[in-house]
Scaffold this motif. Structure first.
Motif, mmCIF file in Angstrom:
data_model
loop_
_atom_site.group_PDB
_atom_site.id
_atom_site.type_symbol
_atom_site.label_atom_id
_atom_site.label_comp_id
_atom_site.label_asym_id
_atom_site.label_seq_id
_atom_site.Cartn_x
_atom_site.Cartn_y
_atom_site.Cartn_z
ATOM 1 N N ALA A 253 13.474 -33.856 17.156
ATOM 2 C CA ALA A 253 12.571 -33.052 17.978
ATOM 3 C C ALA A 253 13.330 -31.968 18.719
ATOM 4 O O ALA A 253 12.858 -30.829 18.846
ATOM 5 C CB ALA A 253 11.830 -33.957 18.963
ATOM 6 N N ALA A 254 14.523 -32.291 19.226
ATOM 7 C CA ALA A 254 15.333 -31.301 19.939
ATOM 8 C C ALA A 254 15.737 -30.165 19.008
ATOM 9 O O ALA A 254 15.724 -28.988 19.399
ATOM 10 C CB ALA A 254 16.569 -31.971 20.529
ATOM 11 N N PHE A 255 16.108 -30.483 17.782
ATOM 12 C CA PHE A 255 16.483 -29.448 16.815
ATOM 13 C C PHE A 255 15.293 -28.550 16.507
ATOM 14 O O PHE A 255 15.421 -27.319 16.456
ATOM 15 C CB PHE A 255 16.999 -30.106 15.538
ATOM 16 C CG PHE A 255 17.411 -29.130 14.478
ATOM 17 C CD1 PHE A 255 18.648 -28.503 14.529
ATOM 18 C CD2 PHE A 255 16.555 -28.829 13.433
ATOM 19 C CE1 PHE A 255 19.025 -27.583 13.561
ATOM 20 C CE2 PHE A 255 16.921 -27.907 12.457
ATOM 21 C CZ PHE A 255 18.160 -27.285 12.515
ATOM 22 N N ALA A 256 14.118 -29.143 16.296
ATOM 23 C CA ALA A 256 12.927 -28.353 16.009
ATOM 24 C C ALA A 256 12.551 -27.477 17.199
ATOM 25 O O ALA A 256 12.130 -26.323 17.031
ATOM 26 C CB ALA A 256 11.765 -29.279 15.652
ATOM 27 N N ALA A 257 12.711 -28.006 18.409
ATOM 28 C CA ALA A 257 12.386 -27.235 19.609
ATOM 29 C C ALA A 257 13.265 -26.000 19.734
ATOM 30 O O ALA A 257 12.791 -24.900 20.036
ATOM 31 C CB ALA A 257 12.538 -28.114 20.849
ATOM 32 N N ARG A 258 14.571 -26.163 19.470
ATOM 33 C CA ARG A 258 15.486 -25.033 19.577
ATOM 34 C C ARG A 258 15.171 -23.969 18.527
ATOM 35 O O ARG A 258 15.149 -22.776 18.827
ATOM 36 C CB ARG A 258 16.925 -25.538 19.422
ATOM 37 C CG ARG A 258 17.978 -24.465 19.455
ATOM 38 C CD ARG A 258 18.038 -23.784 20.792
ATOM 39 N NE ARG A 258 18.411 -24.692 21.858
ATOM 40 C CZ ARG A 258 18.442 -24.348 23.140
ATOM 41 N NH1 ARG A 258 18.095 -23.129 23.504
ATOM 42 N NH2 ARG A 258 18.809 -25.233 24.069
ATOM 43 N N ALA A 259 14.911 -24.401 17.301
ATOM 44 C CA ALA A 259 14.624 -23.444 16.230
ATOM 45 C C ALA A 259 13.317 -22.703 16.491
ATOM 46 O O ALA A 259 13.227 -21.483 16.300
ATOM 47 C CB ALA A 259 14.563 -24.181 14.896
ATOM 48 N N LEU A 260 12.298 -23.414 16.950
ATOM 49 C CA LEU A 260 11.004 -22.780 17.175
ATOM 50 C C LEU A 260 11.053 -21.853 18.387
ATOM 51 O O LEU A 260 10.411 -20.792 18.395
ATOM 52 C CB LEU A 260 9.938 -23.859 17.375
ATOM 53 C CG LEU A 260 8.505 -23.499 16.941
ATOM 54 C CD1 LEU A 260 8.476 -22.993 15.515
ATOM 55 C CD2 LEU A 260 7.582 -24.688 17.103
ATOM 56 N N ALA A 261 11.802 -22.221 19.417
ATOM 57 C CA ALA A 261 11.949 -21.348 20.589
ATOM 58 C C ALA A 261 12.634 -20.046 20.204
ATOM 59 O O ALA A 261 12.244 -18.965 20.661
ATOM 60 C CB ALA A 261 12.741 -22.064 21.678
ATOM 61 N N ALA A 262 13.662 -20.116 19.354
ATOM 62 C CA ALA A 262 14.347 -18.901 18.900
ATOM 63 C C ALA A 262 13.392 -18.009 18.113
ATOM 64 O O ALA A 262 13.380 -16.777 18.280
ATOM 65 C CB ALA A 262 15.560 -19.281 18.049
ATOM 66 N N SER A 263 12.566 -18.613 17.275
ATOM 67 C CA SER A 263 11.611 -17.837 16.489
ATOM 68 C C SER A 263 10.563 -17.175 17.384
ATOM 69 O O SER A 263 10.207 -16.009 17.190
ATOM 70 C CB SER A 263 10.932 -18.755 15.465
ATOM 71 O OG SER A 263 9.974 -18.041 14.712
#
Length: 516
Positions: A253-263
């Motif tokens: 979840a943390a990895f997905a959160a970081r990637a989606l925030a950057a996008s």
């Protein structure tokens, strides 16, 4: 409009107790960098206050329990708790971990009265060892102030209620976004209550204090506020991700959160907008769709967005009944134009203003785009400073002496580095011969003049050289042999401007290491 606000006093303390199932012993404090940042009611009764050093707090209460500050824990535990409010009110908005607002009018119409709905909200948030205060009013800001004393302000009486409140309530709650310097100045001018503040003409507040003054004046005057969690028409900037495998673990979840925030912030950058209210939506394996609205008092940075998404996902995953996440959507609900940045170092510029500007740059260009100097010790000038990303906590510097260090006062400005072409200078004696450093670490002649680029300087004083032979135990490639020289000169002749240099002799040539 009617708004309910639920305030959880000293939330970091309550979050730690909730995580440990209320088994922590009182008195209890949260500490960061060896100082108390939050203390429980029992700790305050023992004389402990925020900002106190931990060792002083332990001296006041030897039985004190000290817990390290953990914003992730605070956000994660509150995201899980806020989910229980959805069964009572449809429009719920998290202002920060520890403070939530809901549409009381809609909830009251559904449950048969505002009093019943407010009581149900408090019951839904009830947990063992958790304290909650609830307030209600016609505006969000008024409801937040009322919640701190557990009061319900009747419809239409917000202005009269606020008129009796002390000026200090504006800075007691960070979600009100009141500028501390402005409030302090008003206090020095004799303003003691919000009623006295509301009596000042709005134009005078705006003229004297700008947007900060206009904002707190609207709060004091109980000006009409926005609705709770409204669906405002905004450009479609939502971003989504559908992982190959459903998200079941917190690290995924943390990895997905970081990637989606950057996008998301890449799209916001292209649109030239900032987000201040964000909806996090997750679709579950069971077909259920869960969502939560987060609002901040200032524009969300990429890091802040990722934190809130991670907290929310962590709360859903650890609640036990949500199930795996099959799709994740971030939808900005409220956008704003970037603040116009004027004189960052002007008289009225504050540390918070500078921090917001830096964080905005970092959100667009990356964490490493803005660096801050940190003293680490050394003999030279450049080696005493280490550049680290702004906001990162640097490890403590070991205090030790440096034999052979450049004496104070130190130069005011570093050069471009000894390898930079613009740092090369020529030093000559009175006969025009180059002044070099011999193998015995002596000058081949007495310095008379210096040439730096197209400028010529007549030297009026010099000191040195001081040889440095570091890394003598290493191979020749890693050995560091230099000699330093201080020089002062006047540009063009005896009447020119005075400049001082710290010169370094390296690789058979003189370079400017720093300028006085």
């Amino acid at each position: 409009m009617r708004v309910a606000a639920l305030w959880f006093p000293d939330w970091p303390v309550q979050a730690a107790k909730l995580e440990c199932d209320d088994e922590l012993q009182e008195p209890l404090v949260i500490a960061a960098q060896h100082r108390v940042v939050v203390c429980s009611q029992a700790a305050r009764a023992a004389g402990i206050r925020r900002g106190m050093k931990v060792r002083h707090a332990q001296a006041a209460a030897p039985e004190l329990t000290v817990i390290d500050a953990n914003p992730d824990r605070d956000g994660r535990m509150f995201a899980s708790l806020a989910g229980s409010l959805d069964d009572v009110a449809a429009s719920v908005e998290v202002l920060r971990p520890g403070l939530v607002v809901a549409d009381l009018k809609a909830a009251g119409a559904f449950h048969g009265g505002e009093d019943v709905a407010l009581e149900m909200l408090v019951d839904a948030a009830a947990r063992r060892g958790i304290d909650t205060l609830a307030g209600a009013a016609d505006e969000i800001a008024t409801a937040v102030i009322a919640a701190r004393s557990g009061q319900v302000v009747p419809p239409g009486e917000s202005a009269a209620y606020l008129a009796r409140q002390p000026l200090a309530v504006l800075t007691a709650e960070t979600a009100l976004a009141a500028d501390a310097d402005t409030v302090k100045t008003l206090g020095q001018l004799g303003i003691t209550t919000l009623g006295e503040l509301a009596a000042i003409p709005p134009a005078a507040m705006t003229t004297r204090f700008g947007v900060h003054g206009a904002h707190i004046h609207r709060i004091a005057a109980a000006a009409p506020d926005r609705r709770v969690a409204p669906e405002l028409p905004v450009a479609d900037l939502a971003v989504a991700i559908t992982p190959e495998d459903p998200i079941e673990r917190v690290d995924a979840a943390a990895f997905a959160a970081r990637a989606l925030a950057a996008s998301l912030h890449e799209r916001l950058k292209e649109a030239g907008r900032n987000c201040v209210r964000l909806k996090v939506v997750a679709e579950l394996e069971t077909g259920q769709r869960v969502e939560r609205v987060w609002r901040t008092r200032e524009a969300l940075t990429e890091s802040a967005t990722a934190d809130r998404v991670r907290w929310q996902l962590d709360g859903w995953l650890t609640s036990g009944g949500a199930g795996a996440i099959t799709s994740l959507i971030l939808e900005p609900l409220e956008l704003m134009a970037p603040d116009a940045v004027g004189e960052l170092w002007a008289d009225r510029a504050s540390t918070d203003d500078a921090r917001r500007v830096v964080e905005r740059v970092q959100s667009q260009l990356g964490i490493d785009a803005v660096l801050q100097p940190r003293l680490i010790g050394g003999r030279g000038v450049a080696e005493r400073i280490q550049l680290v990303p702004f906001g990162e906590a640097a490890p403590p510097v070991e205090e030790k002496t440096w034999p052979g260090a450049i004496p104070a006062p130190l130069p005011a400005r570093l050069g471009g580095g000894i390898d930079h072409p613009a740092s090369r200078v020529t030093l000559i004696d009175a006969t025009g011969k180059p002044v070099i450093v011999t193998a015995e670490a002596l000058l081949a002649g007495e310095p008379y003049a210096l040439a730096w680029g197209d400028k010529k300087y007549l030297l009026t004083g010099w000191a040195g050289p001081w040889p440095v032979d570091e890394g003598w135990w290493a191979s020749d490639a890693n050995r560091h042999r230099v000699a330093r020289l201080q020089a002062v000169g006047r540009e063009g002749g005896p009447q020119g401007d005075v400049t001082g240099w710290l010169l370094v002799w390296s690789r058979r040539s003189w370079r400017v290491e720093a300028v006085y």
